[in-house]
Design a protein around this motif. Sequence first.
Motif, PDB file in Angstrom:
ATOM      1  N   TYR A   1       0.834  -1.201   0.000  1.00 55.85           N
ATOM      2  CA  TYR A   1       0.000   0.000   0.000  1.00 55.85           C
ATOM      3  C   TYR A   1       0.876   1.261   0.000  1.00 55.85           C
ATOM      4  N   VAL A   2       1.909   1.276   0.846  1.00 54.61           N
ATOM      5  CA  VAL A   2       2.824   2.423   0.891  1.00 54.61           C
ATOM      6  C   VAL A   2       3.493   2.619  -0.463  1.00 54.61           C
ATOM      7  N   CYS A   3       3.966   1.515  -1.053  1.00 56.72           N
ATOM      8  CA  CYS A   3       4.620   1.599  -2.369  1.00 56.72           C
ATOM      9  C   CYS A   3       3.659   2.133  -3.425  1.00 56.72           C
ATOM     10  N   LEU A   4       2.412   1.669  -3.395  1.00 53.27           N
ATOM     11  CA  LEU A   4       1.421   2.117  -4.380  1.00 53.27           C
ATOM     12  C   LEU A   4       1.182   3.612  -4.265  1.00 53.27           C
ATOM     13  N   MET A   5       1.042   4.125  -3.034  1.00 49.39           N
ATOM     14  CA  MET A   5       0.797   5.552  -2.854  1.00 49.39           C
ATOM     15  C   MET A   5       1.986   6.384  -3.339  1.00 49.39           C
ATOM     16  N   ILE A   6       3.202   5.897  -3.074  1.00 55.88           N
ATOM     17  CA  ILE A   6       4.403   6.604  -3.530  1.00 55.88           C
ATOM     18  C   ILE A   6       4.467   6.608  -5.055  1.00 55.88           C
ATOM     19  N   LEU A   7       4.173   5.462  -5.663  1.00 53.24           N
ATOM     20  CA  LEU A   7       4.229   5.363  -7.123  1.00 53.24           C
ATOM     21  C   LEU A   7       3.183   6.249  -7.793  1.00 53.24           C
ATOM     22  N   ARG A   8       2.017   6.382  -7.172  1.00 51.12           N
ATOM     23  CA  ARG A   8       0.997   7.273  -7.735  1.00 51.12           C
ATOM     24  C   ARG A   8       1.487   8.725  -7.730  1.00 51.12           C
ATOM     25  N   ALA A   9       2.138   9.114  -6.640  1.00 54.67           N
ATOM     26  CA  ALA A   9       2.668  10.476  -6.567  1.00 54.67           C
ATOM     27  C   ALA A   9       3.784  10.681  -7.593  1.00 54.67           C
ATOM     28  N   LEU A  10       4.684   9.692  -7.714  1.00 54.28           N
ATOM     29  CA  LEU A  10       5.776   9.811  -8.675  1.00 54.28           C
ATOM     30  C   LEU A  10       5.256   9.840 -10.108  1.00 54.28           C
ATOM     31  N   ASN A  11       4.250   9.036 -10.383  1.00 50.48           N
ATOM     32  CA  ASN A  11       3.662   9.033 -11.721  1.00 50.48           C
ATOM     33  C   ASN A  11       3.116  10.408 -12.073  1.00 50.48           C
ATOM     34  N   PHE A  12       2.463  11.059 -11.113  1.00 49.67           N
ATOM     35  CA  PHE A  12       1.953  12.415 -11.327  1.00 49.67           C
ATOM     36  C   PHE A  12       3.108  13.376 -11.613  1.00 49.67           C
ATOM     37  N   LEU A  13       4.157  13.305 -10.805  1.00 53.57           N
ATOM     38  CA  LEU A  13       5.303  14.204 -10.996  1.00 53.57           C
ATOM     39  C   LEU A  13       5.954  13.995 -12.351  1.00 53.57           C
ATOM     40  N   HIS A  14       6.115  12.742 -12.751  1.00 50.65           N
ATOM     41  CA  HIS A  14       6.806  12.451 -14.005  1.00 50.65           C
ATOM     42  C   HIS A  14       6.024  12.945 -15.217  1.00 50.65           C
ATOM     43  N   LYS A  15       4.709  13.041 -15.098  1.00 44.00           N
ATOM     44  CA  LYS A  15       3.915  13.594 -16.199  1.00 44.00           C
ATOM     45  C   LYS A  15       4.268  15.051 -16.455  1.00 44.00           C
ATOM     46  N   TYR A  16       4.755  15.723 -15.418  1.00 46.11           N
ATOM     47  CA  TYR A  16       5.170  17.114 -15.543  1.00 46.11           C
ATOM     48  C   TYR A  16       6.691  17.246 -15.640  1.00 46.11           C
ATOM     49  N   GLN A  17       7.347  16.136 -15.943  1.00 46.25           N
ATOM     50  CA  GLN A  17       8.803  16.112 -16.092  1.00 46.25           C
ATOM     51  C   GLN A  17       9.507  16.589 -14.833  1.00 46.25           C
ATOM     52  N   ILE A  18       8.951  16.247 -13.688  1.00 46.63           N
ATOM     53  CA  ILE A  18       9.558  16.574 -12.406  1.00 46.63           C
ATOM     54  C   ILE A  18      10.166  15.306 -11.818  1.00 46.63           C
ATOM     55  N   ILE A  19      11.435  15.374 -11.443  1.00 45.37           N
ATOM     56  CA  ILE A  19      12.115  14.236 -10.831  1.00 45.37           C
ATOM     57  C   ILE A  19      12.364  14.556  -9.362  1.00 45.37           C
ATOM     58  N   HIS A  20      11.952  13.664  -8.481  1.00 47.54           N
ATOM     59  CA  HIS A  20      12.077  13.912  -7.046  1.00 47.54           C
ATOM     60  C   HIS A  20      13.541  13.844  -6.588  1.00 47.54           C
ATOM     61  N   ARG A  21      14.224  12.765  -6.930  1.00 48.55           N
ATOM     62  CA  ARG A  21      15.652  12.561  -6.690  1.00 48.55           C
ATOM     63  C   ARG A  21      16.026  12.337  -5.232  1.00 48.55           C
ATOM     64  N   ASP A  22      15.063  12.259  -4.344  1.00 50.93           N
ATOM     65  CA  ASP A  22      15.420  12.017  -2.943  1.00 50.93           C
ATOM     66  C   ASP A  22      14.335  11.184  -2.254  1.00 50.93           C
ATOM     67  N   ILE A  23      13.917  10.104  -2.905  1.00 53.62           N
ATOM     68  CA  ILE A  23      12.895   9.224  -2.332  1.00 53.62           C
ATOM     69  C   ILE A  23      13.541   8.367  -1.250  1.00 53.62           C
ATOM     70  N   LYS A  24      13.091   8.535  -0.031  1.00 56.63           N
ATOM     71  CA  LYS A  24      13.579   7.724   1.089  1.00 56.63           C
ATOM     72  C   LYS A  24      12.549   7.796   2.206  1.00 56.63           C
ATOM     73  N   SER A  25      12.680   6.906   3.169  1.00 58.43           N
ATOM     74  CA  SER A  25      11.683   6.826   4.235  1.00 58.43           C
ATOM     75  C   SER A  25      11.637   8.088   5.092  1.00 58.43           C
ATOM     76  N   ASP A  26      12.732   8.830   5.167  1.00 61.52           N
ATOM     77  CA  ASP A  26      12.733  10.085   5.937  1.00 61.52           C
ATOM     78  C   ASP A  26      11.808  11.126   5.321  1.00 61.52           C
ATOM     79  N   ASN A  27      11.594  11.012   4.011  1.00 58.03           N
ATOM     80  CA  ASN A  27      10.789  12.022   3.306  1.00 58.03           C
ATOM     81  C   ASN A  27       9.370  11.566   3.034  1.00 58.03           C
TER      82      ASN A  27
END
Length: 296
Positions: free
Chosen positions: A270-296
Amino acid sequence: MKNTNLYYFKKKEDVKPIDVVPLNNSNVVCVDSKMKRNHTFELFSPEINKLFYIQATTKEELESWIQALQKASLDLGNPFSVEQKAQVCFYVPDGNAFGGLPPEWEACLKSSGLSKSDIIAHTDAVLDVLKFTDELQNKDMHTSVLSVNESIPISTSVYELVSDPSRKNLFSNLKIGDSTSGEVCIADWGENNIQVAIKIIPITKENTILLCTEINLMKICIHSNIVQFIDSFIDNNNLWIVLELMDGGCLTDILEQFENVKLDESHISYVCLMILRALNFLHKYQIIHRDIKSDN
């Protein structure tokens, strides 16, 4: 089918259903060409986040099913009941043979290394992965990915991006916290009667462009799995960024309590799915997070 619920059974003579599919706001579409089988439709139930493939016996029955399901998905409030014979169309491998699946799905399953028992035991998960892979492969990049200039309203002056400083008066009872990128406060937002987080960052010549970029990005990142940007303003040469309050702690805090708080596979997925949904949204706008970790 009764009212806004679809009940399905393992055998037609069974009295007790295997499960129930909520139909509120569901989506149904004919997928004959995709599934390579006649009279087949796809049903997605957002309430349980599951996808089903169902095959009717005739074209008339298919049209009747789709009409009834569309009516149920709108939750019109008029009781009705439909009983028809249909076949759930998910075909697992039998030896080296696959039935009813698109060729690309067959190839994916054959190369996956999954056994027949694995596929049967995790049918919903396998279908989700196959559908997700199919959508990625067939996505038209020219329409689904916007250019940076089209998607992000660029401004290079932080003063052009913020609200009137008088809005500071709407936030009260500030409680000081800490952050790696400046001071963070918890405050009461009088307009909406909720608590919010406020990042207070000194403005310097060195960080002005970075702050402009951050505000520009936060303003377009409106998604249920991304911390909501609420407002920003400047006070005494400090940038105040008002954000949705996430007071549950970070994922690291939970992981460090693993002896007391056990995460099973369903929690992790479930946690992975929620993170992937957010990343998918960002990538549609050509935004790269570059700091995916449990602290964030």
